[in-house]
Design an enzyme around this catalytic site. Structure first.
Site, mmCIF file in Angstrom:
data_model
loop_
_atom_site.group_PDB
_atom_site.id
_atom_site.type_symbol
_atom_site.label_atom_id
_atom_site.label_comp_id
_atom_site.label_asym_id
_atom_site.label_seq_id
_atom_site.Cartn_x
_atom_site.Cartn_y
_atom_site.Cartn_z
ATOM 1 N N ALA A 49 0.856 -1.168 0.035
ATOM 2 C CA ALA A 49 -0.063 0.073 -0.058
ATOM 3 C C ALA A 49 0.706 1.434 0.001
ATOM 4 O O ALA A 49 0.794 2.086 -0.953
ATOM 5 C CB ALA A 49 -1.123 -0.129 1.142
ATOM 6 N N CYS A 61 -6.636 -6.387 2.136
ATOM 7 C CA CYS A 61 -8.173 -6.240 2.553
ATOM 8 C C CYS A 61 -9.011 -7.319 1.788
ATOM 9 O O CYS A 61 -9.935 -7.375 2.378
ATOM 10 C CB CYS A 61 -8.739 -4.753 2.146
ATOM 11 S SG CYS A 61 -7.295 -3.631 2.490
ATOM 12 N N THR A 106 11.570 10.798 9.039
ATOM 13 C CA THR A 106 11.817 10.227 10.192
ATOM 14 C C THR A 106 12.962 11.331 10.897
ATOM 15 O O THR A 106 13.198 12.317 10.496
ATOM 16 C CB THR A 106 12.550 8.927 10.246
ATOM 17 O OG1 THR A 106 13.930 9.002 9.458
ATOM 18 C CG2 THR A 106 11.496 8.165 9.471
ATOM 19 N N VAL A 130 6.102 5.702 5.999
ATOM 20 C CA VAL A 130 4.793 5.812 5.891
ATOM 21 C C VAL A 130 3.906 4.356 6.102
ATOM 22 O O VAL A 130 4.532 3.528 6.467
ATOM 23 C CB VAL A 130 4.086 6.283 4.528
ATOM 24 C CG1 VAL A 130 4.839 7.712 4.144
ATOM 25 C CG2 VAL A 130 4.551 5.242 3.377
ATOM 26 N N ASP A 137 1.259 1.595 8.145
ATOM 27 C CA ASP A 137 1.225 0.842 9.258
ATOM 28 C C ASP A 137 2.200 1.000 10.609
ATOM 29 O O ASP A 137 2.173 0.862 11.454
ATOM 30 C CB ASP A 137 0.787 -0.736 9.310
ATOM 31 C CG ASP A 137 -0.596 -0.918 8.471
ATOM 32 O OD1 ASP A 137 -1.318 0.220 8.159
ATOM 33 O OD2 ASP A 137 -0.852 -2.038 8.348
#
Ligand SMILES: Cc1cc2nc3c(=O)[nH]c(=O)nc-3n(C[C@H](O)[C@H](O)[C@H](O)COP(=O)(O)OP(=O)(O)OC[C@H]3O[C@@H](n4cnc5c(N)ncnc54)[C@H](O)[C@@H]3O)c2cc1C
Ligand SMILES: Cc1cc2nc3c(=O)[nH]c(=O)nc-3n(C[C@H](O)[C@H](O)[C@H](O)COP(=O)(O)OP(=O)(O)OC[C@H]3O[C@@H](n4cnc5c(N)ncnc54)[C@H](O)[C@@H]3O)c2cc1C
Ligand SMILES: CC(C)(COP(=O)(O)OP(=O)(O)OC[C@H]1O[C@@H](n2cnc3c(N)ncnc32)[C@H](O)[C@@H]1OP(=O)(O)O)[C@@H](O)C(=O)NCCC(=O)NCCS
Ligand SMILES: CC(C)(COP(=O)(O)OP(=O)(O)OC[C@H]1O[C@@H](n2cnc3c(N)ncnc32)[C@H](O)[C@@H]1OP(=O)(O)O)[C@@H](O)C(=O)NCCC(=O)NCCS
Lengths: 546, 546
Positions: free
Chosen positions: B10, B42, B272, B280, B282
């Site tokens: 993703a 998903c 960061t 980026v 999760d």
């Protein structure tokens, strides 16, 4: 305080109920000239089509409930025929017994709605010619079809009600022709969006005659509709759905100021020219939220909410100010849904507002999850990103996306906000990038200068000798036809075939929906080409050239 | 510029594609430790359930496309095992051939996602115990079921993935038990909203065990799940879905700052602690849009959009700043949809934010049009009207309403804005007053002081000798039971029976969903009573006491 309310449906009944909730001691009289109050105008076509089977279902709230729960003096078949401002009374005719009386008021709320237009054409009063506004209208049409075994219908006017009637008459088994003066149906949609509906209507067996007026009616062996092109159309039944004229007769006679197209003029508290008289609903003129201009909007949501506000405002304690309407509307057409909000392109042109537009054709939900269908969407926006309006047509999910954009418009959102919206995603409902995000991305890409759009209506005017028209689809796709004079380089081969493109001519790239054309245009732009991408791709092109 | 990207799904794939569109000359290498990139995480549960039948469907974009269209150097089965910040290189292990190499970068984007939690319980490595994150995980589960003819499953953890897996295993014919440590499923919902799902899950044959932990697993004749209550649950298959831990191993080893719960800390440009390293998805911590606090949100929409932003930001030309997440989420549970956005009541309590709430149970569309179903909705808002969050459960239309409210939250909307929203209305889609308007009305009525709410959780604590508990439903409705100690006066008789109510005690009124209780409370308030109305009525009461 004694409050009289004229009209017992959307605006009137809402005002009455709200007023009662806010004030136990107001005396509230609700006048309705017809037999029914609080009925579901919007459901009437579906009763005729048989989707709604039970007559009672058409009545949202019974008069008894308004009496017992809200202590409202409901007087059906009582028509207010004049307002006597000097005496602060209205004159009422009781159609049940023919009596006539005066009733005094402290405050008066008018929600008389509108009257379906019924132009004085030759033969207009022949049997079999109907308009649809009220419950009795509905029963009349229903019974006429039953009695006469009507097999064919001409629907004059292809607005919302016309199209709904066409669908419902068709579902009842009639042969249906729509005759429409304009070149398209449902004028809140722009023509290329309406074109999708046209195809769908035809696929469902509805005959469409655009650019055709009605000159009159004649009773020959069958009822005949005389058309502006000198042809005649026989029909067992005619539905006139050519619009609604605001009913301002009472205020006109009372010498109060009128708004556009003979509507009732009100201020932003729904007060008319008389501080004791308020008006709401289809009869009033309203402010367009975006342009601030006066406009008419005959829709139930606004009528209900205006009634709610007026019911509060007459009390004079808290004042609900209206901020105007954006005009969100929706229509089911057989298996499709067409929804729109805000201003359309025709209006933007008329008002000479500078605008841009983008088209996308995403799936209503993730394509890897079964039964996804393609949406056709259009977004109109200002050079500073402010959203003007949007339209969506598809089998599923257009209502959701237009509601989201309606919300964004109302809250002053921009296309940059649409990029960032965090909408619910799981495969049965959407994609990780929701169609609304996609509208935001593509619009913002234009505004940031990352892509220069061209539009389907521009292709004819492109001088093929001065530009390269570049089709970036696969050979399998182009086999079914390319735009005249286009060359084909699939996007996936573009980098290695750059030398095939003359550098001294602008490139007009296109693909199926605009996405690969965009990717191609990014590649070419960075290699020094002057590039334009066809917004919406061939899909929109076909809708424009339909 | 050479940009390395870690993680090919993703966030990573989105960053890579966006970066390429913005820059033709960036050198882009995409590392993916697994075999697959750009897959539909998903959709995985639906492959196991059989709704998605084709393996290929799980792959959104093929590596070939990323190569040919986007000129991205895609390296699957290549795991980045360390970041060498001093040298600006990463060390990579090629799992295909076991080789190890370094690759240099100008900029590095990390989107490693998270790891399904797999606590070190006794027996955790027994065959038949699975987590679900990747395509191979999916095939493994699918094949295990086929091979072993598994007939029963225990799903540990009733979050989104757990509930989706329960549904899909059930649809595949397995007998399913969910074991959950918390007292409810799907913790983004408040308990009374989750209760509706619990009923529905049970009605669909899923066994639910809440407040139950798992102590370990044992292979007896069958695989057994040892529960915290000392019971044992035999199962042919166990799915562990107890959450995802952000994968921050690379940045941790590189000495970069971590965020909450060992996530990767980034600023609002996704940078960061190292200006050349972005992260980026999760794995990162994000800012909650409303509270501004750090939070985790493992959802695909944000991951995609963050990737899109980071792909732009590494170029250093235009900087996309993140404004944080509101956390809109949605779940299909058999025939129901549960959607939510913003903060829930549990979070508001935790954060000690003053809030109010309202419940409504409107129909998803006009009841007079066939197949309308009832929604259960909850809105949380601040004393100044600012919207905190909303939840909706129903068979249809909850996704739309929560998306609308998500949009309102993002644009700083208040409950007063919800009152005014102009949403699309025709009978198949909504009501003239949309459910979202109804939330706005009822919330604004509270804030304006027109109604004082009480809540289902308060009824037990009401001292019946000090208050009048008033049921305003009809005798037909109360026949099936009233709240303990309530008296019944139907709202439609209330005005004539006021004398039956002691004036010196506050009245706690209730009805089926809150509407008639509200009308009753307006009547009584104006007659001098101190009145409270049960928000959401008996419907919510039952959900709270379920
Ligand atoms: C067939 C049909 C389908 C529709 N579908 C939709 C839809 O899908 N979505 C949507 O948003 N809108 C729809 N509408 C429009 C919607 O019904 C109207 O916008 C809304 O009802 C207007 O409310 P109102 O109170 O202004 O007028 P009305 O609801 O028309 O009520 C006015 C009432 O006032 C009475 N009246 C007038 N003059 C007097 C008088 N002098 N004395 C006493 N009584 C008087 C009339 O008899 C009438 O009953 C539809 C309308 C029709 C006819
Ligand atoms: C079963 C399931 C159902 C879901 N359903 C939904 C849903 O309905 N809606 C929703 O919004 N979200 C859903 N999600 C969550 C969504 O998939 C994630 O939020 C999203 O994929 C996160 O994107 P990401 O890029 O951060 O991580 P991922 O998509 O997980 O991608 C990370 C990739 O990085 C790779 N990687 C990790 N470390 C390295 C390394 N060192 N070197 C090379 N490669 C590495 C991993 O192998 C992995 O492929 C679901 C997730 C799962 C597992
Ligand atoms: C129905 C009608 C009589 C108006 O009645 P109403 O009581 O104002 O409206 P509703 O029954 O929708 O209820 C809305 C009220 O209940 C309140 N309410 C709704 N659900 C509630 C709940 N669960 N708890 C507490 N209050 C609730 C709302 O706040 C609102 O009250 P308010 O205006 O004082 O804030 C009028 O709109 C009407 O006649 N409609 C049919 C005609 C029509 O609209 N036709 C066109 C479309 S087909
Ligand atoms: C698909 C994926 C490779 C990213 O590819 P992508 O090209 O960035 O994204 P999409 O294919 O969705 O296309 C979006 C782009 O096309 C543009 N676009 C979309 N429709 C367009 C149209 N009709 N005309 C012009 N441009 C269009 C958008 O503006 C956007 O470009 P931008 O980011 O430069 O603005 C990556 O998101 C991925 O791997 N996804 C699958 C994994 C995943 O998300 N899993 C979790 C959910 S199951």
């Amino acid at each position: 305080m004694k409050v009289l309310i004229v009209g017992g449906v959307a605006g009137g009944a809402s005002a009455a109920c709200r007023l009662r909730r806010l004030s136990e001691d107001a005396q509230i009289v609700l006048f309705e000239k017809g037999k029914y109050i609080s009925y579901a105008n919007c459901g009437l076509p579906y009763y005729i089509g048989g989707t709604i089977k039970d007559k009672d279902r058409l009545l949202v709230t019974k008069p008894e409930t308004l009496r017992s729960r809200f202590n409202i003096d409901v007087r059906v078949e009582n028509e207010v025929v004049s307002i006597n401002r000097d005496k602060k009374t209205v004159t009422v005719v009781n159609h049940a017994d023919g009596s006539r009386y005066e009733e005094s008021y402290d405050k008066l709320i008018l929600s008389p709605g509108g009257n379906p237009k019924r132009p004085k054409l030759p033969g207009i009063d022949l049997p079999g010619i109907f308009t649809l506004r009220t419950v009795p209208d509905t029963f009349r049409i229903d019974e006429y079809i039953k009695e006469h075994g009507s097999k064919s219908a001409v629907v004059v006017g292809a607005g919302f009600i016309g199209v709904e009637m066409a669908e419902n008459l068709k579902e009842r088994g009639l042969d249906v022709t729509i005759v429409e003066f304009l070149p398209q149906a449902v004028s809140n949609l722009d023509p290329e969006m309406a074109a999708i509906l046209h195809r769908h209507l035809r696929e469902n067996g509805i005959r469409l005659m655009f650019g055709t007026g009605v000159k009159g009616f004649e009773q020959k062996e069958r009822l005949c509709v005389r058309l502006s092109d000198e042809n005649e159309l026989p029909a067992d039944l005619v539905i006139l759905s050519i619009g609604v004229a605001p009913d301002s007769s009472l205020v006109k006679d009372a010498g109060l100021p009128l708004g556009i197209r003979d509507s009732i003029r009100v201020d932003d508290t729904f007060q008319t020219g008389d501080p004791d008289i308020y008006a709401v609903g289809d009869a009033i003129d309203v402010k367009q939220f975006i342009t601030g201009e006066e406009t008419l909007l005959a829709l139930a949501g606004p009528a209900n909410r205006q009634g709610r506000a007026a019911g509060e405002n007459v009390l004079g304690k808290r004042i609900q100010k209206d901020e105007g309407v954006i005009g969100s509307a929706i229509l089911k057409v057989f298996g499709l849904t067409a929804a729109s909000t805000g201003l359309n392109e025709k209006q933007l042109k008329e008002k000479k507002l500078p605008y841009l537009k983008t088209y996308v054709h995403p799936s209503d939900h993730a394509t890897y999850y079964p039964n996804s269908t393609q949406l056709s969407m259009k977004l109109l926006f200002a050079p500073d990103g402010k959203i003007y309006g949007a339209q969506a047509v598809g089998a599923a999910g257009s209502d959701k996306r237009i509601d989201v954009i309606a919300t964004a418009i109302r809250l002053g959102g921009t296309v940059y906000d649409l990029e960032k919206l965090e909408l619910c995603y799981a495969p049965p409902y959407s994609s990780a990038k929701d169609p609304v995000n996609m509208l935001g991305f593509t619009a913002a890409n234009m505004l940031r200068g990352d892509v220069k759009p061209f539009y389907a209506e521009d292709t004819d005017g492109l001088d093929r000798s001065k530009v390269t028209l570049l089709d970036v689809r696969t050979p399998e796709e182009t086999a079914t036809g390319m735009l005249d004079g286009a060359v084909n380089i699939p996007v996936d081969e573009l980098r290695s075939r750059l030398s095939e493109l003359p550098k001294d001519k602008p490139v007009y790239a296109y693909c199926a929906v605009g996405l690969r054309g965009y990717v191609a245009s990014r590649i070419l732009t960075q290699h020094g080409f002057d590039v334009y991408n066809l917004s919406g791709g061939m899909k929109t092109w076909r809708d424009v050239h339909d």
